[in-house]
Design a protein around this motif. Structure first.
Motif, mmCIF file in Angstrom:
data_model
loop_
_atom_site.group_PDB
_atom_site.id
_atom_site.type_symbol
_atom_site.label_atom_id
_atom_site.label_comp_id
_atom_site.label_asym_id
_atom_site.label_seq_id
_atom_site.Cartn_x
_atom_site.Cartn_y
_atom_site.Cartn_z
ATOM 1 N N ALA A 1 0.844 -1.195 0.000
ATOM 2 C CA ALA A 1 0.000 0.000 0.000
ATOM 3 C C ALA A 1 0.881 1.247 0.000
ATOM 4 O O ALA A 1 2.040 1.220 0.451
ATOM 5 C CB ALA A 1 -0.919 -0.013 1.216
ATOM 6 N N ALA A 2 0.324 2.347 -0.512
ATOM 7 C CA ALA A 2 1.093 3.585 -0.614
ATOM 8 C C ALA A 2 1.524 4.074 0.764
ATOM 9 O O ALA A 2 0.781 3.955 1.754
ATOM 10 C CB ALA A 2 0.271 4.655 -1.312
ATOM 11 N N ILE A 3 2.749 4.608 0.832
ATOM 12 C CA ILE A 3 3.207 5.228 2.080
ATOM 13 C C ILE A 3 2.258 6.374 2.425
ATOM 14 O O ILE A 3 1.881 7.170 1.574
ATOM 15 C CB ILE A 3 4.647 5.736 1.918
ATOM 16 C CG1 ILE A 3 5.593 4.542 1.713
ATOM 17 C CG2 ILE A 3 5.074 6.565 3.131
ATOM 18 C CD1 ILE A 3 7.027 4.938 1.425
ATOM 19 N N GLY A 4 1.845 6.432 3.660
ATOM 20 C CA GLY A 4 0.870 7.419 4.090
ATOM 21 C C GLY A 4 -0.528 6.872 4.196
ATOM 22 O O GLY A 4 -1.431 7.562 4.672
ATOM 23 N N SER A 5 -0.744 5.627 3.746
ATOM 24 C CA SER A 5 -2.062 5.005 3.908
ATOM 25 C C SER A 5 -2.413 4.948 5.386
ATOM 26 O O SER A 5 -1.573 4.641 6.238
ATOM 27 C CB SER A 5 -2.062 3.593 3.324
ATOM 28 O OG SER A 5 -1.865 3.621 1.928
ATOM 29 N N THR A 6 -3.663 5.223 5.685
ATOM 30 C CA THR A 6 -4.097 5.259 7.080
ATOM 31 C C THR A 6 -4.764 3.965 7.526
ATOM 32 O O THR A 6 -5.013 3.778 8.721
ATOM 33 C CB THR A 6 -5.078 6.427 7.285
ATOM 34 O OG1 THR A 6 -6.132 6.322 6.312
ATOM 35 C CG2 THR A 6 -4.369 7.757 7.108
ATOM 36 N N ALA A 7 -5.058 3.087 6.570
ATOM 37 C CA ALA A 7 -5.641 1.777 6.889
ATOM 38 C C ALA A 7 -5.416 0.856 5.698
ATOM 39 O O ALA A 7 -5.141 1.315 4.579
ATOM 40 C CB ALA A 7 -7.129 1.901 7.199
ATOM 41 N N VAL A 8 -5.550 -0.445 5.926
ATOM 42 C CA VAL A 8 -5.365 -1.422 4.853
ATOM 43 C C VAL A 8 -6.437 -2.493 4.926
ATOM 44 O O VAL A 8 -7.020 -2.750 5.987
ATOM 45 C CB VAL A 8 -3.972 -2.098 4.932
ATOM 46 C CG1 VAL A 8 -2.876 -1.119 4.573
ATOM 47 C CG2 VAL A 8 -3.739 -2.729 6.298
ATOM 48 N N GLU A 9 -6.705 -3.105 3.749
ATOM 49 C CA GLU A 9 -7.528 -4.309 3.672
ATOM 50 C C GLU A 9 -6.578 -5.498 3.592
ATOM 51 O O GLU A 9 -5.728 -5.560 2.702
ATOM 52 C CB GLU A 9 -8.407 -4.286 2.419
ATOM 53 C CG GLU A 9 -9.436 -3.176 2.403
ATOM 54 C CD GLU A 9 -10.858 -3.737 2.374
ATOM 55 O OE1 GLU A 9 -11.013 -4.970 2.425
ATOM 56 O OE2 GLU A 9 -11.792 -2.931 2.307
ATOM 57 N N VAL A 10 -6.723 -6.437 4.526
ATOM 58 C CA VAL A 10 -5.855 -7.604 4.528
ATOM 59 C C VAL A 10 -6.677 -8.875 4.726
ATOM 60 O O VAL A 10 -7.765 -8.848 5.308
ATOM 61 C CB VAL A 10 -4.762 -7.525 5.622
ATOM 62 C CG1 VAL A 10 -3.763 -6.424 5.320
ATOM 63 C CG2 VAL A 10 -5.378 -7.346 6.999
ATOM 64 N N ASN A 11 -6.133 -9.968 4.220
ATOM 65 C CA ASN A 11 -6.671 -11.296 4.489
ATOM 66 C C ASN A 11 -5.644 -12.008 5.358
ATOM 67 O O ASN A 11 -4.495 -12.190 4.947
ATOM 68 C CB ASN A 11 -6.917 -12.068 3.193
ATOM 69 C CG ASN A 11 -7.870 -13.218 3.378
ATOM 70 O OD1 ASN A 11 -9.034 -13.019 3.674
ATOM 71 N ND2 ASN A 11 -7.381 -14.433 3.202
#
Length: 760
Positions: free
Chosen positions: A675-685
């Protein structure tokens, strides 16, 4: 090839008492090949069934020169020509010509060649092989328009002795008994016309040889001719062979000096029903020669593509190829059945493809009511084996998108033919395509779905992705006899489709929960996970009842929220059942979020629309405790998703080893390839595998770790289990935990993390 099963003898499975007969027959075949003996057209042995062969089958559309063609095209052979930057496809006689040839640049749209100067006996000037009969041939079909019988042509560009030529090999009938020999003709262009026909070789067996294919081995530079020996009428031992060849002049081919026939395999698997045909070969990335072939009866829904792995390509008295499993790797797809006539080939950039014909599903596999049409699949190598698909992947980078809840709505259930054409289960290695074009918008970038596997034939995994090349990632893991469920957010391709690749045969159920859309302003706000409901603190939810859970006003969810991101867990059930979450309006929809069994907890994520009062309802089919944890919400403003292809960012099996009981593991989810640097949250499995004891797995931002004993769970495990959960997790932006999420386990297990997108 158009093979007709003989009726002069009983076809029975191979058994030990027939081995001596088989070996004796092989000695005859090998002796003929090694000595170069050619069977006399007038003296071949036992007669096969009278096939009443009709070259341009009744009902087969005319193969019009220069026109796009989509109809009958049996036993396809496809070759890539770098000189013209085109693919060329050839087939068994149909549509008014002995050998139809058509070209394509994308393997989807095919155009018949235009006229040339040489007519065939039927008065057509666009036949790739206008006269297949070598000088001295005496047998005739009695049809003045098609006096010869041609099967399964193959073409390849050969070089040698200071020259090069396009060579077409084909099977030609030589007598009234149905014997076939392999002949060849040559051309200076891939689409012909191929002229100067010559007989190449025959077999000493009564029915002869068919289904030639040219394989140029990238590892050795050698060129081989592959074929099927049909054996003898009433005996079921057709066999597959190959032998090295060389171009001796611009119009002549011979066996390579010092070469010997290579015995590949024979028809021994039950599903093959005594027929193994259409051999072709490619070396996979592991360097192993991989044999593709067809088995079963050509005019049946059981006709299938098979696959085997082979040893060194050298003379052997015993078969050098071993089937992968049963050998059967493709039989049906949506709208298709009886898939076979296989031919594998390399295309642009060396990519591997396989061409097959298929009967249209729902119609009898026979002429004139049905046709055998061409389909070309890309061959993908995955950790679970080979996968085959002709569906294109996504184009470009997806736009950042807000979220719009939908349904939930069941869009696929293969058990009951919901969203598909039959009740068949997915095959092992199948890529199943779900078309969502009528349900989502042109600006939709990804969808959130609940995916369920039921009736798996063996342990394995399922991957949801945006078609094209399957990623090295898993959506859910399953075992036979257990219903497995997981939430997934997955990008859609350019035609708004999603693909599912399965390692083992299984039924598949898909419930659409919402879409991420670049034109939608409502968006997601992740929160640190908070438990908002736990019936273990009061009384279980009774069978057939539901409980209302207030979400807005708790866990940082405002009253303006329109949906909640939750983790649902069922625990303490005495019998199997399921949970369904919805927005409390009327009765529960016919979908499921969690499938549970007796005496073990089961959980899954969901994005659930909120009622006007800011609540969700959770229905339980059986008596069970219900736990609800909140991970985020959808509201008028928030963070927009940048969806990506699933990417494996952590696997303890290949890095730190087993994660110990109570251990917290940080995982970097932003940066190059993530994910891009600075992303505030992620979708993960998150997948846990090889659990050493019952327990849970918790996921949280490393910047806000929960105190021991206050964790929320995304996974609940039993010993030895492999299980996956989809979750949205906040990510620290600054400080030592920037770009990281953390995982904590109650007991020792391996952990795997696949990333599917970041929020900003």
């Amino acid at each position: 090839m158009t093979a007709f099963l003989p009726t002069s003898g009983l076809c029975v499975p191979l058994s030990r008492h027939r081995l001596a007969v088989r070996v004796a027959g092989l000695v005859v075949v090998l002796a003929a090949l090694l000595s170069g003996v050619v069977a006399s057209p007038g003296t071949a042995g036992a007669a096969s069934e009278d096939t009443h062969y009709q070259p341009s089958f009744v009902g087969a559309p005319y193969f019009a020169p220069g026109a796009v063609y989509t109809q009958n095209f049996p036993d396809p052979d496809v070759v890539w020509d770098a000189g013209t930057q085109r693919y060329y496809a050839f087939s068994t006689t149909t549509g008014g010509v002995y050998v139809p040839v058509m070209w394509s640049t994308d393997l989807v749209t095919w155009t018949a060649r235009t006229n040339h100067a040489i007519p065939n006996p039927n008065g057509q000037f666009h036949d790739a092989l206008p006269d297949p009969s070598p000088a001295g041939s005496t047998w005739t079909s009695g049809d003045p328009n098609f006096p010869d019988e041609v099967w399964a042509p193959t073409a390849a560009k050969l070089s040698g002795n200071g020259t090069s030529a396009w060579v077409m090999f084909y099977a030609l009938r030589v007598n009234a008994s149905g014997t076939h020999c392999i002949d060849f003709a040559t051309s200076q262009t891939p689409d012909g016309p191929y002229t100067s026909p010559q007989q190449f070789f025959c077999s000493a067996t009564p029915l002869g040889v068919i289904d030639p294919y040219v394989f140029t081995d990238s590892a050795t530079g050698k060129t081989w001719l592959m074929w099927q020996d049909q054996g003898e009428a009433g005996k079921d031992w057709s066999s597959l062979w190959m032998r090295e060849i060389s171009l001796t002049s611009a119009q002549s081919v011979g066996w390579a000096a010092g070469s010997a026939p290579v015995y590949l395999m024979d028809a021994g698997a039950d599903w093959e029903r005594g027929v193994a045909e259409n051999p072709s070969m490619v070396r996979t990335s592991d360097g192993v020669p991989t044999l593709f072939y067809s088995g079963g009866l050509w005019n049946s829904v059981g006709y299938s593509m098979g696959m085997a792995k082979c040893g060194p390509l050298q003379f052997s008295w015993t078969p050098i190829c071993t089937r992968v499993g049963s050998g059967q790797v493709m039989n049906s797809r949506v709208g298709m059945t009886g898939i076979g006539g296989s031919s594998v080939f390399r295309g642009v950039g060396g990519a591997a493809y396989v061409a097959n014909h298929y009967w249209s599903e729902g119609l009898a596999p026979s002429y004139p009511g049905n046709q055998r049409r061409l389909v070309v699949d890309r061959v993908y190598e995955t950790p679970g084996g080979l996968a085959f698909s002709h569906e294109g992947g996504p184009v470009g980078v997806a736009s950042s998108s807000g979220y719009a809840p939908m349904g939930p709505t069941r869009v696929l259930d293969t058990r009951y033919a919901t969203g598909t054409t039959s009740t068949r289960a997915l095959e092992s290695g199948e890529v199943f395509v779900v078309d969502l074009a009528s349900r989502i918008t042109a600006t939709t970038t990804s969808v959130t779905m609940n995916v369920t596997v039921d009736g798996a034939a063996a342990p394995g995994y399922l991957t949801a992705y945006a078609c094209g090349e399957p990623p090295v990632a898993s959506t859910l893991n399953y075992t036979s006899g257990v219903v497995s469920t997981n939430l997934v957010t997955v990008r859609v391709n350019a035609t708004r489709k999603v693909c599912f690749s399965t390692q083992a045969s299984t039924h598949l159920i898909v419930d659409l929960q919402g879409r991420y859309d670049s034109a939608v302003s409502t968006a997601v706000t992740p929160v640190t996970p908070v438990r908002v409901f736990d019936s273990r603190q009061s009384v279980p939810v009774q069978a057939g009842n539901w409980v209302q859970v207030q979400i807005a006003g708790q866990a940082g969810v405002p009253v303006s929220a329109t949906a909640a991101l939750v983790s649902l867990t069922a625990d303490g059930a005495s019998i199997s059942g399921y949970l369904t979450a919805w927005q409390c309006n009327g009765s529960p929809p016919v979908v499921s979020n969690v499938n549970y069994g007796p005496n073990w907890p089961a959980g899954n994520g969901a994005i659930v629309p909120l009622s006007q009062d800011g609540a969700i309802c959770v229905f339980s089919q059986s008596r069970a405790n219900v736990i609800v944890d909140v991970f985020g919400y959808v509201g008028p403003s928030g963070q927009r998703l940048n969806i990506s292809a699933p990417t494996r960012v952590f696997d303890s099996r290949t890095s730190i080893g087993v994660v110990g009981a109570g251990q917290t593991v940080p995982v970097q989810v932003t940066g190059a390839g993530k994910a891009a640097i600075g992303s505030t949250a992620v979708e993960v499995n998150v997948t846990a595998t090889d659990a050493r004891a019952p327990g849970w797995v918790s996921v949280f931002p490393c910047s806000s770790p929960p105190a021991p004993g206050s964790e929320t769970s995304v996974l609940n495990l039993v010993t030895g289990q492999t299980k996956a959960a989809h979750v949205v997790v906040p990510v620290g932006v600054t400080g030592p935990s920037a770009g990281q999420i953390c995982l904590r386990t109650q007991n020792a297990t391996h952990l795997v993390v696949d990333l599917s997108g970041g929020y900003n």
